[in-house]
Motif scaffolding. Sequence first.
Motif, short mmCIF file in Angstrom:
data_model
loop_
_atom_site.label_atom_id
_atom_site.label_comp_id
_atom_site.label_asym_id
_atom_site.label_seq_id
_atom_site.Cartn_x
_atom_site.Cartn_y
_atom_site.Cartn_z
N UNK A 92 0.79 -1.25 0.05
CA UNK A 92 -0.21 0.29 -0.04
C UNK A 92 1.02 1.29 -0.05
N UNK A 93 0.52 2.13 -0.84
CA UNK A 93 1.57 3.19 -1.23
C UNK A 93 0.75 4.55 -0.82
N UNK A 94 1.64 5.77 -0.42
CA UNK A 94 0.85 6.96 -0.44
C UNK A 94 0.68 7.71 -2.00
N UNK A 95 0.02 8.56 -2.04
CA UNK A 95 -0.26 9.09 -3.36
C UNK A 95 1.12 9.35 -4.32
N UNK A 96 2.03 9.71 -3.25
CA UNK A 96 3.35 10.02 -4.04
C UNK A 96 4.25 8.80 -4.41
N UNK A 97 3.73 7.81 -3.99
CA UNK A 97 4.34 6.38 -4.47
C UNK A 97 5.29 5.74 -3.35
N UNK A 98 5.24 6.61 -2.05
CA UNK A 98 6.11 5.94 -0.97
C UNK A 98 5.21 4.83 -0.36
N UNK A 99 6.14 3.89 0.16
CA UNK A 99 5.51 2.88 0.53
C UNK A 99 4.90 3.03 2.08
N UNK A 100 3.87 2.80 2.22
CA UNK A 100 3.12 2.88 3.70
C UNK A 100 3.44 1.31 4.46
N UNK A 248 8.40 5.16 3.68
CA UNK A 248 7.65 6.24 2.99
C UNK A 248 8.41 6.99 2.07
N UNK A 249 9.70 7.17 2.23
CA UNK A 249 10.33 7.90 1.19
C UNK A 249 10.97 6.95 0.09
N UNK A 250 10.37 5.57 0.06
CA UNK A 250 10.88 4.37 -0.76
C UNK A 250 9.77 3.98 -1.95
N UNK A 251 9.93 4.12 -3.03
CA UNK A 251 9.01 3.39 -3.82
C UNK A 251 9.18 2.06 -4.10
N UNK A 252 8.25 0.96 -4.43
CA UNK A 252 8.75 -0.47 -4.59
C UNK A 252 9.63 -0.34 -5.79
N UNK A 253 9.95 0.27 -6.70
CA UNK A 253 10.89 0.50 -7.78
C UNK A 253 12.26 0.69 -7.14
N UNK A 328 26.71 -9.94 6.92
CA UNK A 328 25.93 -9.41 5.49
C UNK A 328 25.24 -8.32 5.84
N UNK A 329 24.86 -7.72 4.86
CA UNK A 329 23.88 -6.56 5.13
C UNK A 329 23.18 -6.43 3.54
N UNK A 330 22.19 -5.57 3.66
CA UNK A 330 21.64 -5.12 2.40
C UNK A 330 21.92 -3.38 2.56
N UNK A 331 21.96 -2.84 1.52
CA UNK A 331 22.40 -1.42 1.37
C UNK A 331 21.71 -0.91 0.22
N UNK A 332 21.37 0.13 0.12
CA UNK A 332 21.08 1.20 -1.00
C UNK A 332 22.49 1.86 -1.46
N UNK A 333 22.63 1.82 -2.61
CA UNK A 333 23.82 2.39 -3.50
C UNK A 333 23.55 3.55 -4.25
N UNK A 334 24.17 4.50 -4.37
CA UNK A 334 23.74 5.80 -5.19
C UNK A 334 24.17 5.12 -6.63
N UNK A 335 23.19 5.88 -7.43
CA UNK A 335 23.01 5.59 -8.96
C UNK A 335 24.73 5.69 -9.57
N UNK A 336 25.14 4.91 -10.26
CA UNK A 336 26.31 5.01 -11.08
C UNK A 336 27.37 4.62 -10.14
N UNK A 337 27.25 4.17 -8.88
CA UNK A 337 28.43 3.61 -8.10
C UNK A 337 28.64 2.31 -8.77
N UNK A 338 29.95 1.99 -9.04
CA UNK A 338 30.47 0.52 -9.09
C UNK A 338 30.28 -0.36 -8.07
N UNK A 339 30.51 -1.48 -8.48
CA UNK A 339 30.39 -2.42 -7.42
C UNK A 339 31.59 -3.19 -6.78
N UNK A 340 32.72 -2.68 -7.18
CA UNK A 340 34.10 -3.16 -6.74
C UNK A 340 34.44 -2.04 -5.89
#
Length: 364
Positions: A92-100, A248-253, A328-340
Amino acid sequence: MSADSQPKKTPLYDVHQDLGANLVDFAGYLMPLRYASETAEHKAVRTGAGLFDLSHMGEIFLSGPEAAKALDHALVGNLSPMAVGKARYTMIVAPDGGVLDDLIVYRLADQTYMVVANAANVDVVREALVERAAGFETAVDDRSDSYALIALQGPDAAGILARFTDAPLADLKYYAIMAGQVAGVDALIARTGYTGEDGFELFVSSGDAVKTWQTLADVEGVVPAGLSARDTLRLEAGMPLYGNELTSATTPFDAGLGRVVKFDKPGDFVGRSALEAAAQTPAGRRLVGLVARGRRAPRKGYAVVTSDGTPCGVVTSGAPSPTLGKPIAMAYLDSGVGETGLAVDVRGRHEPVDVVVLPFYKRS
């Protein structure tokens, strides 16, 4: 602290106390963090069976001739075609697409659905559903206080549960639900879970919780498991947690879960236009898995940095993995950041990490 701000007790509170659980306030409930060793509890689920109290979760029912249409409008998924007895992961998301909240929706009958919400978001989800269903011929009924939810998870779960029910468990596929009895208690038996293992979630009346729990807990090899084990199990399985990977600041995408958004369903739904734009716009960040080369575990909120120390992301969940034997961890990487050449800033020290494909663990 006022009386009404005290954390609630689940119907199994006394059981947890008798077992010597370390009880903590979690989402407004006193919940077992661990009973003894969280590593032992984790490994029991991976190798045998673990028993969880999930009674803090919310159960919200929608019933009536337009219940399906109301859910199609309120949520990002397409619930109308779902067959009776099936379940679906959605949001369920807010009108702006953020996940509730992220949800599991079960279709219990032709005109009856059960929406299971995360404990911290029950009020938000209920209020949103009431508002969004107002134009449809359906009733929204929060029955969270009437239900206890007990999960039996692990490779031995099916064999153990079969000893106490005549329900045809072999016919119950993953993400499906049926009514039946467990140890003489009426239950909704769902083949769902949050551990990466086979298992079942049992919805029973609050008054039947202790009997159901005790019946299963008395089986040799069944280990009560708390929130700590549940968190490391879901992390290994690459499953998102609301408040960590989803906000709420994250979309499913953003979270790599755009597949749950069904643009091809008939009619409009809340957040459609914002999510259509998000689907067409390159994400500013991406969710990845990290495995630490050293022994120090990345934790939520720690910065991910490049080889020159430039911040390039943030850890959303992290812990030592009992199964992998590494942090282990899950993390958000900024766009364009390499993986090494990446590291995590662990209290001022840059600990090297490797980017891996999620999940970290998948049962054979």
